[in-house]
Design a protein around this motif. Structure first.
Motif, mmCIF file in Angstrom:
data_model
loop_
_atom_site.group_PDB
_atom_site.id
_atom_site.type_symbol
_atom_site.label_atom_id
_atom_site.label_comp_id
_atom_site.label_asym_id
_atom_site.label_seq_id
_atom_site.Cartn_x
_atom_site.Cartn_y
_atom_site.Cartn_z
ATOM 1 N N THR A 147 0.667 -1.048 -0.053
ATOM 2 C CA THR A 147 0.012 0.140 0.119
ATOM 3 C C THR A 147 0.718 1.385 0.089
ATOM 4 O OG1 THR A 147 -1.600 -1.018 1.056
ATOM 5 C CG2 THR A 147 -1.723 1.388 1.108
ATOM 6 N N PHE A 148 1.930 1.165 0.644
ATOM 7 C CA PHE A 148 2.914 2.308 0.916
ATOM 8 C C PHE A 148 4.184 1.914 0.174
ATOM 9 C CE2 PHE A 148 -0.213 2.561 4.063
ATOM 10 C CZ PHE A 148 -0.757 3.710 4.267
ATOM 11 N N PRO A 149 4.447 1.898 -0.999
ATOM 12 C CA PRO A 149 5.671 1.465 -1.598
ATOM 13 C C PRO A 149 6.826 2.229 -1.310
ATOM 14 C CG PRO A 149 4.429 2.515 -3.187
ATOM 15 C CD PRO A 149 3.545 2.270 -1.884
ATOM 16 N N HIS A 150 6.544 3.554 -0.730
ATOM 17 C CA HIS A 150 7.958 4.369 -0.457
ATOM 18 C C HIS A 150 8.380 3.860 0.781
ATOM 19 C CE1 HIS A 150 4.119 6.226 0.384
ATOM 20 N NE2 HIS A 150 4.605 6.375 1.550
ATOM 21 N N VAL A 151 7.738 3.277 1.586
ATOM 22 C CA VAL A 151 8.367 2.738 3.025
ATOM 23 C C VAL A 151 9.494 1.713 2.633
ATOM 24 C CG1 VAL A 151 7.764 1.623 5.092
ATOM 25 C CG2 VAL A 151 6.140 3.189 4.026
ATOM 26 N N THR A 152 10.464 1.909 3.597
ATOM 27 C CA THR A 152 11.695 1.074 3.099
ATOM 28 C C THR A 152 11.964 0.265 4.503
ATOM 29 O OG1 THR A 152 13.213 2.757 3.703
ATOM 30 C CG2 THR A 152 12.570 2.356 1.584
ATOM 31 N N ALA A 153 11.493 0.887 5.624
ATOM 32 C CA ALA A 153 11.884 0.026 6.991
ATOM 33 C C ALA A 153 10.817 0.263 8.046
ATOM 34 C CB ALA A 153 13.320 0.922 7.643
ATOM 35 N N THR A 154 10.852 -0.565 8.815
ATOM 36 C CA THR A 154 9.532 -0.444 9.907
ATOM 37 C C THR A 154 9.929 0.818 10.996
ATOM 38 O OG1 THR A 154 11.041 -2.051 11.346
ATOM 39 C CG2 THR A 154 9.434 -3.025 10.038
ATOM 40 N N THR A 155 11.142 1.431 10.687
ATOM 41 C CA THR A 155 11.392 2.354 11.495
ATOM 42 C C THR A 155 10.848 3.762 10.982
ATOM 43 O OG1 THR A 155 13.801 2.577 10.745
ATOM 44 C CG2 THR A 155 13.425 1.614 12.806
ATOM 45 N N ASP A 156 10.318 3.598 9.730
ATOM 46 C CA ASP A 156 9.955 4.902 9.097
ATOM 47 C C ASP A 156 8.500 5.505 9.762
ATOM 48 O OD1 ASP A 156 11.811 4.778 7.038
ATOM 49 O OD2 ASP A 156 10.588 4.004 5.565
ATOM 50 N N SER A 157 8.415 6.746 9.674
ATOM 51 C CA SER A 157 7.294 7.305 10.328
ATOM 52 C C SER A 157 6.026 7.141 9.623
ATOM 53 C CB SER A 157 7.616 9.097 10.566
ATOM 54 O OG SER A 157 6.442 9.531 10.605
ATOM 55 N N ILE A 158 4.982 6.899 10.539
ATOM 56 C CA ILE A 158 3.579 6.635 9.851
ATOM 57 C C ILE A 158 3.053 7.815 9.293
ATOM 58 C CG2 ILE A 158 1.161 6.341 10.572
ATOM 59 C CD1 ILE A 158 2.133 4.098 12.299
ATOM 60 N N ASP A 159 3.384 9.158 10.195
ATOM 61 C CA ASP A 159 3.011 10.528 9.591
ATOM 62 C C ASP A 159 3.249 10.740 8.113
ATOM 63 O OD1 ASP A 159 1.248 10.864 11.782
ATOM 64 O OD2 ASP A 159 2.811 12.140 12.802
ATOM 65 N N TRP A 160 4.783 10.202 8.090
ATOM 66 C CA TRP A 160 5.448 10.590 6.831
ATOM 67 C C TRP A 160 4.955 9.759 5.662
ATOM 68 C CZ3 TRP A 160 8.240 6.504 4.678
ATOM 69 C CH2 TRP A 160 9.041 6.908 3.415
ATOM 70 N N ALA A 161 4.822 8.336 5.894
ATOM 71 C CA ALA A 161 4.360 7.457 4.956
ATOM 72 C C ALA A 161 2.867 7.866 4.386
ATOM 73 C CB ALA A 161 4.225 6.163 5.588
ATOM 74 N N ALA A 162 2.008 8.474 5.250
ATOM 75 C CA ALA A 162 0.634 8.643 4.754
ATOM 76 C C ALA A 162 0.637 10.251 4.135
ATOM 77 C CB ALA A 162 -0.172 9.060 5.859
ATOM 78 N N MET A 163 1.459 11.023 4.419
ATOM 79 C CA MET A 163 1.604 12.337 3.609
ATOM 80 C C MET A 163 2.381 11.857 2.194
ATOM 81 S SD MET A 163 1.292 15.348 3.165
ATOM 82 C CE MET A 163 0.940 16.269 4.644
ATOM 83 N N GLN A 164 3.493 11.131 2.029
ATOM 84 C CA GLN A 164 4.247 10.913 1.140
ATOM 85 C C GLN A 164 3.030 10.276 0.152
ATOM 86 O OE1 GLN A 164 7.936 11.094 -0.084
ATOM 87 N NE2 GLN A 164 6.302 11.403 -1.627
ATOM 88 N N LEU A 165 2.466 9.274 0.544
ATOM 89 C CA LEU A 165 1.255 8.548 -0.407
ATOM 90 C C LEU A 165 0.452 9.691 -1.028
ATOM 91 C CD1 LEU A 165 0.285 6.090 -1.438
ATOM 92 C CD2 LEU A 165 -1.393 6.062 0.579
#
Length: 645
Positions: A147-165
């Motif tokens: 769903t969030f292909p830009h995520v590369t690690a489990t330490t990535d921010s949820i807020d960032w992942a949502a905004m990037q999408l």
């Protein structure tokens, strides 16, 4: 016969009541009416209920349920509004001038993306993707990446992942500010890339609830990366790509807009430049950053040109306790030009307690309007940052400035600064660009030998309450050799068009050979004691291999002695290619005093002499020796004509 028990006997009253109950029972089964029983509430008979139900069914059938829809009367809310009334209030479907369009409420909702609908939390804490996995929302990192292909690690921010999408959707993106800041941690939101403003293939609108919507990386007091070369200047090749990924948002295209948000506690707020995943140069045109607050960011905005950062609108911005509010520079991936941050607009900006406001090392024809500085300096109150590395040096080539509200250095020209005010700032202006213009600003350039304003190159235009300066005309109220280093005396100057440029840009590089020009200056020398001397420079140390024709007029007044004095001299002088004064001669045309009505003489007059001198010993100095009279005022006019090879 058995004996009768009186309790078992049925009375006439009971028989009458039973008769009524039997009657009601018969009516309830056979008649359409409301039954009023002896006990309990009135009720509809069975036939009456069947009739009411049949009516409801007929209404539905008459509406053609399934093809034309149920009637509005079948659904009623607690306030009594039927389905049609509720739909009208919700705009479902959307109506314009009472005419229903093909758009409905769902179409309307899709126009705006709410970042919280895609998982953003925004409560001031760093929430990582691992929380999604632990809670069972996703089974693994791979499931998240589906769903969030830009995520590369489990330490990535949820807020960032949502905004990037959301940014990749190229829509209007709303970030509510009701629960707290959105924390991106070490992540940067990168916008899609565009290589030309004519393609219209990028753009999005990110907005929030004014100052309540805050984005942060929680890098409190941390400084952006600035790697220097051995000569002390910024190594852009080493620093650029690092800064690109130190930002909260990195812009790599055109037509983006940021509005009604705040960015706090981050190394870089917004980076404008190259998308490092692309070979094609990124073009950042017509972006808008408006109504944004930057608080305690090392570098709130970096404009690092690639294809070019042009026609961007940055307005109504509040910088609070930052290190370098805006840096405009050539980027590592730049299409090399004289200056590739061109025709951008900066309007209604406040630099509050920052060390540097605007630092432009690559800029051409930008417009800076109402960019005020308040409390800026080397160590502003409550500012957590150190002095930025790589700041430019003064004219001596040794002394480095430590701060500045407006700094123009490196490759730049023809920028215009208007209506900016300064309050309690150290260095207000450092200008080393070709023909920048400064009009109606609150700089303190008129402070005698002040240190707030440094023009290492003569400005194309400098107008304030105290100063009117152009390359061919100048009038200064106070002498400030830092603000105007080529002006060594007060007065009115009219000069030729031998404007020189020291920018270092090859196509604009000044020639060391002087040109022919003329210059007129006036000097108000004030009062002079009897027998004292007054000196002025009548030819400055600026013109190699040249000859000068100088005409000097002197007027003086001794009110106590009721005397008037006048002199006029012609001077011829020659400079060698090293600017040494190897020849000079003065011819006195007249020297006289008026002693009465129609009477006068040439005794007891002002005596002129000339010699080379000054700090370089190559200036032509005129010395006026007063007679035995105290002068109330001495005024000198100098006309200079220079002929050069």
């Amino acid at each position: 016969m058995p004996e009768k028990n009186m309790a078992d006997m049925v009375t006439k009253q009971e028989l009458e009541a039973a008769k009524i109950d039997v009657k009601h029972a018969g009516e309830a089964v056979n008649e359409k009416k409301v039954i009023n029983p002896r006990y309990g509430q009135p009720f509809n008979s069975f036939p009456l209920e069947l009739e009411n139900l049949a009516k409801a069914i007929k209404i539905a059938l008459a509406a053609g349920a399934g093809s034309a829809g149920w009637t509005a009367d079948l659904v009623v809310d607690s306030s009594g509004k039927n389905l049609q009334q509720v739909n009208d209030e919700l705009g479902f479907p959307i109506k314009v001038l009472n005419k229903s369009t093909s758009r409905n409420l769902y179409d309307h909702i899709k126009d705006v993306v709410n970042v919280k609908d895609y998982g953003a939390i925004g409560d001031g804490e760093l929430h990582t993707v691992q929380e999604w996995i632990d809670s069972g929302k996703f089974s693994s990192l791979a499931a998240v990446q589906a769903t969030f292909p830009h995520v590369t690690a489990t330490t990535d921010s949820i807020d960032w992942a949502a905004m990037q999408l959301c940014v990749k959707m190229r829509k209007n993106i709303y970030a509510p500010g009701d629960t707290g800041p959105y924390v991106f941690g070490p992540n940067t939101v990168h916008t899609p890339h565009s290589g030309s403003p004519n393609r219209m293939d990028t753009g999005a609108y990110i907005y929030g609830d004014r100052g309540k919507t805050v984005f942060t990386r929680n890098e409190v007091g941390e400084v952006s990366t600035r790697i220097l070369k051995s000569d002390g200047t910024l190594d852009i090749a080493a620093s650029d790509d690092i800064n690109n990924n130190e930002a909260v948002f990195s812009l790599h295209g055109s037509y983006y807009k940021f509005s009604d948000i705040a960015i706090h506690h981050s190394k870089v707020g917004i980076f404008m430049g190259q998308d490092m995943t692309q070979v094609e140069k990124s073009a950042c045109y017509k972006n808008i950053i408006r109504d944004v607050e930057f608080r305690r960011c090392s570098q709130p905005i970096i404009m690092s040109s690639a294809y070019g950062n042009h026609y961007n609108d940055i307005s109504n911005i509040h910088f609070i306790e930052c290190q370098i509010d805006v840096e405009m520079r050539n980027g590592k991936h730049d299409v090399v030009t004289i200056a590739n941050n061109n025709r951008n607009y900066f309007t209604n900006i406040r630099s509050n307690r920052s060390i540097v406001g605007l630092w432009c090392t690559s800029g051409d024809t930008n417009r800076i309007t109402s960019w005020d500085g308040e409390g800026c300096g080397a160590k502003p109150t409550n500012n957590p940052y150190p002095m930025p590395v790589g700041l430019p040096k003064l004219a001596d080539g040794v002394t480095q400035i430590t701060n500045g509200v407006h700094i123009f250095d490196g490759n730049g020209q023809l920028n215009k600064v208007l209506n900016c005010q300064m309050e309690a700032c150290d260095i207000e202006l450092y200008n080393n660009h070709y023909r920048n213009s400064f009009v109606n600003n609150g700089y303190h350039e008129a402070v005698a030998n002040g240190t707030q304003v440094y023009n290492l190159q003569e400005p194309g235009l400098f107008i304030s309450h105290n100063t009117f300066f152009t390359p061919i005309f100048c009038h200064l109220l106070n002498l400030n050799s830092n603000a105007f280093p080529n002006v060594t005396e007060l007065g009115l100057y009219v000069r030729g068009n031998s404007f020189k440029n020291n920018t270092g840009i090859e196509k604009l590089k000044a020639t060391p050979i002087s040109k022919n020009y003329s210059e007129r200056r006036v000097f108000d020398l004030g009062a002079a004691a009897a027998g004292s001397t007054k000196t002025i420079t009548i030819w400055r140390d600026v013109d190699p291999s040249s000859s000068a024709n100088i005409k000097v007029k002197v007027s003086a007044l001794s009110a106590a002695s009721n005397l008037s004095f006048a002199n006029e001299m012609a001077v011829s002088a020659y400079r060698s290619n090293t600017r040494s004064l190897t020849r000079y001669f003065m011819q006195e045309l007249y020297k006289l005093r008026a002693t009465g009505q129609g009477t006068g003489d040439s005794t007891g007059v002002i005596v002129p002499t000339i010699a080379n001198g000054g700090s370089s010993t190559r200036e032509l100095i005129l010395t006026l020796t007063m007679p035995a009279y105290a002068m109330d005022s001495v005024f000198v006019e100098v006309e200079l004509s220079v002929c050069a090879t």
